[in-house]
Design an enzyme around this catalytic site. Structure first.
Site, PDB file in Angstrom:
ATOM      1  CD  GLU A  56      16.696 -18.289  -7.923  1.00 39.41           C
ATOM      2  OE1 GLU A  56      17.518 -18.670  -7.064  1.00 39.41           O
ATOM      3  OE2 GLU A  56      15.541 -17.919  -7.656  1.00 39.41           O
ATOM      4  CD  GLU A  74      10.034 -16.189  -7.560  1.00 42.42           C
ATOM      5  OE1 GLU A  74      10.005 -16.760  -6.463  1.00 42.42           O
ATOM      6  OE2 GLU A  74      10.819 -15.278  -7.845  1.00 42.42           O
TER       7      GLU A  74
END
Lengths: 482, 278
Positions: B153, B158
């Protein structure tokens, strides 16, 4: 909340009021047209005052209880450098004054703060507490751009506090560089010490999501009367800091621009005073900078104000609590703001050149004229032993039901407190019309003593937390001898 | 996106430029051949040739709350996702829907644009307030039956809504997944991520992923970092397979915590473009 409101009225309001007086006659050129030619010095206090008046600390009037002895600097404690400001917050009964408050003012013609977005400083206290209000913009002159943040939490370690500038572009010549006021509300009357350091203006760039409101963001519908001005209230601005915290400040009306949807009916001054010109409807709204302000004032103007009949009893037979026809006795509060259960707002309202009492959101409310409930505001109660009646004019501002109640209670503060009650029923009241009552004091059941009457309470509740009448005008409240 | 905290790496690689115009920002990267993009120039639903949706609260995928106790139900309704005025708008709403109290959207390029290596970049404005968790990230292709975290990932951007000046980039793989991911915070000076657009990107090559925000390269991750952070336990899984892009706006969950009374709904994550270069 009520305490906020009082603080606001007491300190903040003074400054706003003087602003209103001066602005109309002295300011002819708009702010935008004035070139920014004033210094932009950021520092207010580092290890010394920076560019402040010789007085450095200019206190609020000691006559209001401000303690001028509680301010100093401390060479033992500092966040940075060698010195900090030290405030020894007095207890309410301190003979030198029960709170500390005042301003720091630019020693010149003012500073151009339009390039900054916040006032910042570091603060700590000898114990955890809350500082009642800190801000800027008050200069004991016009105070056009007064801004204050309330109930600032204090820790025993240094914390950086940020006070966003509501609209920096307005501050091209600001003299009021720092404003503070606190008592011991947060510590139950126990004195404590506060240190403040590194006071400066900053362009943080990390303040975002600015939102502004009037009337607490509500759309207020109000009946208005020709020639009876209305003041826009509750100007607040909130912003989100880098810490994620939303901070709200009270801001003076001059930060805002106002508009009326119907200038033939109502217009607004730059201080937010609405002039009502003719019958019709108008919506008053505001903007801060380029963004819309939440909240409006929606006026419905049906005509001129209908006043209660002018009293005709000879003044020598009257002890007046509230009437334009008589000299009133000293009264400490026309709205008691009893905490925590009272919801009633309002109080004395100017209507053109006269005044009435207007209560909204009524559940109960007192008119306070004694030396017991609020010792700091003590006034003499009424010796009514030689008086026979209480007069009052009542005008209900909403549809009236027969089951509505308005209970009047008089409290006598003698050796023991005695309370007498008289009930006015909804069937005796009218919507939008004045009804006069002449109530024999002997009809106040339970009022065994009358030598120190000091509280007149109005209660519209038909049970706990169940008010009947919410909006009411009162006028001509007086005791008399028949 | 399975993580609770982030481990800052020691290697700090920072470059800054005087100007902020787009051409200058390219200098933090070397891959400049545009091979795929969505500029979101056509109003309506997002281009079905580029995007598909993950719908629901994760239960159908076997991970209720999407593995993080998130609170939203993802839909493909225009109320939650649309292209308008040249941008993709992913909107989180507070509403009762299919047993959840919030709705939002999650778009992926899975099966439509899967790619190994390259420069993956998007220009995004995020919402603000406690509980918001926008993300621009990538997962490895799992069509061979491999599962997370072995598929890898790459979280390009974010942010949590109560830290409006901070964004973070990280990688997850075997031995460094969830709360043990490897990554770094980037804090804006004199600016915020919720009041204007910012460019978030990675440049991914064999054995290296460089992270940049606007014109600043702030992190370069290599197998050596994985070794160092995991005491040799972790495995670099970014030379193995192609990855696809995900854009989503989560609400609540382990990382941001739940929204509070001050959190404003609805708000949107706004994406000006997504571009892939080689």
């Amino acid at each position: 909340m009520i305490k906020h409101k009082f603080t606001y009225l007491k300190f903040f309001g003074l400054v706003l009021l003087s602003g209103m007086v001066f602005t109309s006659c002295e300011r002819e050129i708009s702010d935008q047209a004035v070139p920014a030619t004033f210094p932009n010095t950021a520092e207010v206090y580092t290890d010394n005052p920076v560019g402040l008046t010789d007085e450095f600390f200019e206190s609020f009037d000691p006559a209001t209880g401000a303690n001028t002895e509680a301010f100093g600097t401390d060479d033992e404690v500092s966040y940075l450098g060698s010195s900090s400001i030290r405030l020894d917050i007095p207890a309410p009964n301190d003979p030198d004054g029960g709170f500390i408050g005042g301003i720091f003012k630019d020693r010149g013609e003012g500073r151009d703060l339009s390039g900054y977005d916040a006032l910042t400083f570091w603060i700590k206290a000898s114990r955890t507490a809350a500082f009642d209000q800190i801000g800027f913009g008050a200069d004991f002159e016009e105070g056009k751009f007064t801004t204050a943040r309330f109930n600032i939490p204090l820790s025993t370690d240094w914390r950086k506090i940020t006070i966003p500038i509501p609209e920096p572009s307005k501050l091209t010549q600001e003299k009021g560089l720092f404003l503070f006021s606190t008592g011991t509300n947060s510590t139950d009357g126990v004195g404590f010490t506060v240190w403040i350091d590194e006071i400066r203006y900053e362009n943080l760039g990390t303040i975002g999501q600015k939102q502004s409101s009037i009337f607490n963001g509500n759309n207020v519908n109000q009946d208005a009367f020709v020639d009876v001005p209305i003041q826009i209230e509750e100007f607040s601005v909130s912003a989100n800091l880098a810490s994620g915290e939303n901070v709200t400040v009270q801001a003076s009306p001059q930060y805002f621009d106002f508009s009326s949807s119907n200038p033939d009916v109502a217009t607004v001054s730059e201080t937010g005073l609405v002039s009502v010109i003719s019958t019709g409807e108008a919506t008053i709204s505001a903007t801060l900078g380029n963004t819309a302000t939440q909240g409006t004032l929606n006026l419905n103007v049906e005509g001129g104000f209908n006043f209660a009949p002018v009293p005709t009893r000879p003044a020598e037979n009257v002890v007046s609590i509230f009437s334009d026809a008589y000299l009133n006795i000293p009264v400490s509060r026309y709205n008691s703001f009893f905490e925590p259960f009272q919801t009633t707002l309002g109080g004395v309202q100017q209507v053109g050149s006269q005044s009435i009492i207007s209560y909204t959101n009524l559940n109960f409310v007192g008119i306070v004229f004694n030396d017991v409930i609020f010792p700091a505001e003590a006034v003499q109660p009424v010796n009514a032993t030689g008086l026979t009646h209480l007069h009052i004019d009542v005008n209900v501002q909403e549809p009236v039901q027969a089951s509505d109640r308005l209970l009047l209670q008089l409290t006598n503060y003698g050796a023991t407190e005695t309370v007498g009650s008289f009930l006015i029923n909804g069937s005796d009241l009218l919507e939008d019309e004045w009804v006069g009552f002449d109530i024999p004091l002997s009809d106040f059941s339970g009022l065994t003593d009358r030598n120190r009457i000091g509280l007149l309470l109005f209660n519209s509740e038909s049970g706990p937390a169940n008010p009947t009448i919410s909006n009411i005008f009162l006028d001509n409240i007086y005791f008399y001898t028949e | 996106m399975n993580k609770i905290k982030y481990i800052a790496i020691i290697l700090i690689f920072s470059t800054s430029f005087v100007s902020c115009d787009l051409d200058e920002t390219q200098e933090v990267v070397t891959k400049n051949n545009l091979v795929w993009s969505d500029e979101f120039d056509t109003d309506g639903a997002p281009d079905p040739n580029n995007w598909n949706y993950e719908i629901g609260d994760g239960s159908a995928q076997g991970i209720p709350g999407w593995g993080n106790n998130e609170l939203q139900y993802y839909t493909d309704r225009p109320e939650n996702v649309k292209v308008e005025n040249g941008v993709l708008v992913i909107t989180a709403r507070q509403e009762s829907f299919q047993g959840s109290n919030y709705t939002s959207a999650r778009l992926t390029t899975k099966g439509l644009m899967d790619r190994q290596y390259g420069r993956f970049e998007a220009r995004i404005r995020v919402p603000y307030g406690k509980g918001y968790w926008p993300a621009f990230w990538m997962l490895g292709d799992d069509s061979d039956g491999e599962i997370w975290p072995q598929i890898g990932e790459i979280d390009i951007m974010e942010n949590v809504g109560d830290e409006p000046t901070v964004a973070f980039g990280s990688i997850h793989g075997p031995g460094y997944s969830g709360g043990e991911s490897i990554g770094k915070d980037f804090e804006l000076e004199n600016d915020r991520f919720d009041t204007g657009f910012h460019i978030f990107g990675i440049e991914w090559s064999p054995n290296r992923i460089n992270y940049y925000i606007d014109d600043k390269l702030y992190q370069s991750l290599t197998p050596e970092d994985v070794d160092e952070e995991t005491d040799g336990e972790g495995v670099w899984v970014f030379n193995d397979r192609s990855f696809y892009i995900i854009l989503n706006l989560a609400v609540g969950g382990n990382l941001p915590g739940s929204p509070n009374a001050e959190t404003e709904f609805p708000q949107s994550m706004i994406v000006d473009y997504v571009r892939v270069y080689e």
